[in-house]
Design an enzyme around this catalytic site. Structure first.
Site, PDB file in Angstrom:
ATOM      1  N   ASP A 192      49.011  46.027  32.089  1.00  0.00           N
ATOM      2  CA  ASP A 192      47.569  45.845  32.197  1.00  0.00           C
ATOM      3  C   ASP A 192      47.014  44.973  31.074  1.00  0.00           C
ATOM      4  OD1 ASP A 192      47.615  47.473  34.444  1.00  0.00           O
ATOM      5  OD2 ASP A 192      47.280  49.295  33.278  1.00  0.00           O
TER       6      ASP A 192
ATOM      7  N   GLU B  26      38.684  39.140  37.800  1.00  0.00           N
ATOM      8  CA  GLU B  26      39.409  38.655  38.974  1.00  0.00           C
ATOM      9  C   GLU B  26      38.543  38.786  40.217  1.00  0.00           C
ATOM     10  OE1 GLU B  26      44.069  39.320  38.939  1.00  0.00           O
ATOM     11  OE2 GLU B  26      43.030  41.144  38.385  1.00  0.00           O
TER      12      GLU B  26
ATOM     13  N   ASP C 218      40.893  43.437  33.342  1.00  0.00           N
ATOM     14  CA  ASP C 218      41.819  43.741  34.433  1.00  0.00           C
ATOM     15  C   ASP C 218      41.440  45.098  35.003  1.00  0.00           C
ATOM     16  OD1 ASP C 218      44.331  43.421  36.017  1.00  0.00           O
ATOM     17  OD2 ASP C 218      44.913  45.210  34.881  1.00  0.00           O
TER      18      ASP C 218
ATOM     19  N   CYS D 224      59.987  40.064  29.372  1.00  0.00           N
ATOM     20  CA  CYS D 224      60.228  38.702  29.881  1.00  0.00           C
ATOM     21  C   CYS D 224      61.577  38.194  29.368  1.00  0.00           C
ATOM     22  CB  CYS D 224      59.086  37.790  29.436  1.00  0.00           C
ATOM     23  SG  CYS D 224      59.260  36.076  29.994  1.00  0.00           S
TER      24      CYS D 224
END
Length: 402
Positions: A353, A272, A188, A344
């Site tokens: 990250d 990504e 990332d 969450c």
């Protein structure tokens, strides 16, 4: 099994006054030929909707040399001039294929001065390189050896903005693939940490431009005070260029070491597909994003993975890596950039990250297992190999449904 690749070896060299004058003259002629050919092609394209071929441009170059105004083009080697036309042809091919924008003119100050020599325009033997129109070999600093028995096929001579001279020798080389390993890593990209790995490791951003920002600002202030066209202004411009070169050299060295480490340690590398060009439109972050050089890191990972038999998986740019819970697969609706940790609904607390790197890895492994073809593939111009892309779907990412 060894892999044959084309590899460029770049060295610094110190020309004599005669060589420097000859090369500077060649650089100027190369730029002139490129600009005149571009002007002719532009006139034909916008005026007649007609495409000019390389053969037509080459014939025009021959006619230019016969005119009194451009007769000086015969004083330099013809090979770099022909190579300039070939590069322009490649630029137009990419433009018509919608892979690039319309070719632009090269700035005398901003563009890198360079000239390319093919095998017929240089002599090579016993570690001595002599270019066409020169009586003496170049004084090259051989910082690393060429491959055993390597014969350069193309030589590119360049001079950067701070006056340093470089020669790049393109050779055929054999690369041995790295030993196979079961390791895989998700990456990332960020700015506080340059990259965060799925292992939980965070690699700090060296911020090379920020470290030299004071020195750069001082040099730029001195440049702004000098009279335009003066010798002192030229000296001040060289000082600014040297600071920029120092920043670029240190950044490139760091990225090479990081990319080599990642490729050596892992069989599969997942990243990504970031649209850096769009991210640079953010005025507040553009300077930091440029300093991070994510595009350069990706390019290094692409060709090194191809060389050493590794797999590079590139997941879709819209994959919600930061907002996706790695525990239950729930996607959070909003996650502002200043939120570095979040919890969450399932009770799992995530480092933003680290969680993103782990979900990137999971998505990449799932895409790799399913094979290519989920999205149109992106081909690397340097390696000729395709990088996998996949849709941002939780099912395809190999993550549990909520």
């Amino acid at each position: 099994m060894t892999r044959q690749v084309r590899r460029a070896y770049r060295y610094r060299f110190y020309p004599t006054d005669v060589q420097a004058a000859e090369l500077s003259r060649t650089f100027g002629c190369v730029r002139l030929v490129y600009h005149k050919a571009l002007e002719e092609r532009t006139r034909a394209w916008y005026g007649e909707q007609r495409r000019v071929s390389y053969v037509e441009s080459s014939a025009a170059l021959t006619e230019w040399k016969k005119t009194e105004e451009l007769a000086f083009l015969t004083e330099v080697s013809s090979v770099p001039l022909q190579q300039a036309l070939r590069h322009l042809q490649t630029a137009f091919v990419n433009f018509f294929a919608k892979r690039a924008k319309y070719p632009r003119y090269k700035s005398r100050k901003k563009s890198r001065a360079s000239a390319e020599y093919t095998r017929s325009a240089f002599a090579w033997g016993e570690g001595r390189l002599t270019l066409a129109k020169m009586a003496e070999p170049l004084d090259i600093r051989w910082s690393r050896p060429l491959p055993q028995g390597a014969e350069p096929t193309t030589v590119t001579v360049s001079r950067d903005s701070c006056g340093r001279w470089f020669v790049s020798l393109l050779c055929e080389d054999r690369v041995t693939p790295a030993p196979a390993t079961a390791n895989a890593v998700g990456i990332d990209a960020g700015m506080t940490s340059l990259v965060t790995l799925s292992t939980g490791e965070k690699i700090a951003n060296p911020k090379h431009e920020r470290r030299d920002r004071t020195r750069l600002a001082r040099a730029q202030r001195e440049l702004s005070r000098k009279a335009k066209g003066s010798a002192n202004r030229e000296k001040a411009r060289h000082k600014v260029a040297r600071v920029h070169a120092r920043i670029a050299d240190r950044r490139r060295d760091f990225l090479h070491k990081l990319s080599t480490r990642l490729v050596r340690e892992n069989q599969t590398v997942v990243i990504e597909d970031l649209t850096v060009r769009n991210l640079l439109k953010n005025g507040k972050l553009a300077r930091a994003i440029s300093d991070a050089a994510w595009t350069e890191l990706r390019s290094m990972l692409e060709y090194k993975c191809a060389w050493y038999g590794r797999e590079l998986v590139v997941i879709d740019r819209w994959f919600p890596s930061s907002k996706l819970c790695g525990g239950c697969g729930t996607v959070r609706e909003k996650l502002p950039p200043n939120v570095r940790e979040w919890t969450c609904d399932c009770g799992t607390t995530h480092d933003r990250d680290v969680n993103a790197a782990r979900t990137i890895l999971a998505a990449g492994l799932a895409a790799s297992a399913c094979g290519d073809g989920v999205r149109p593939q992106r081909e690397s111009s340097r390696t000729g190999r395709s990088s996998v892309k996949q849709e941002p779907q939780r099912a395809a990412a190999g993550l549990p449904r909520p």
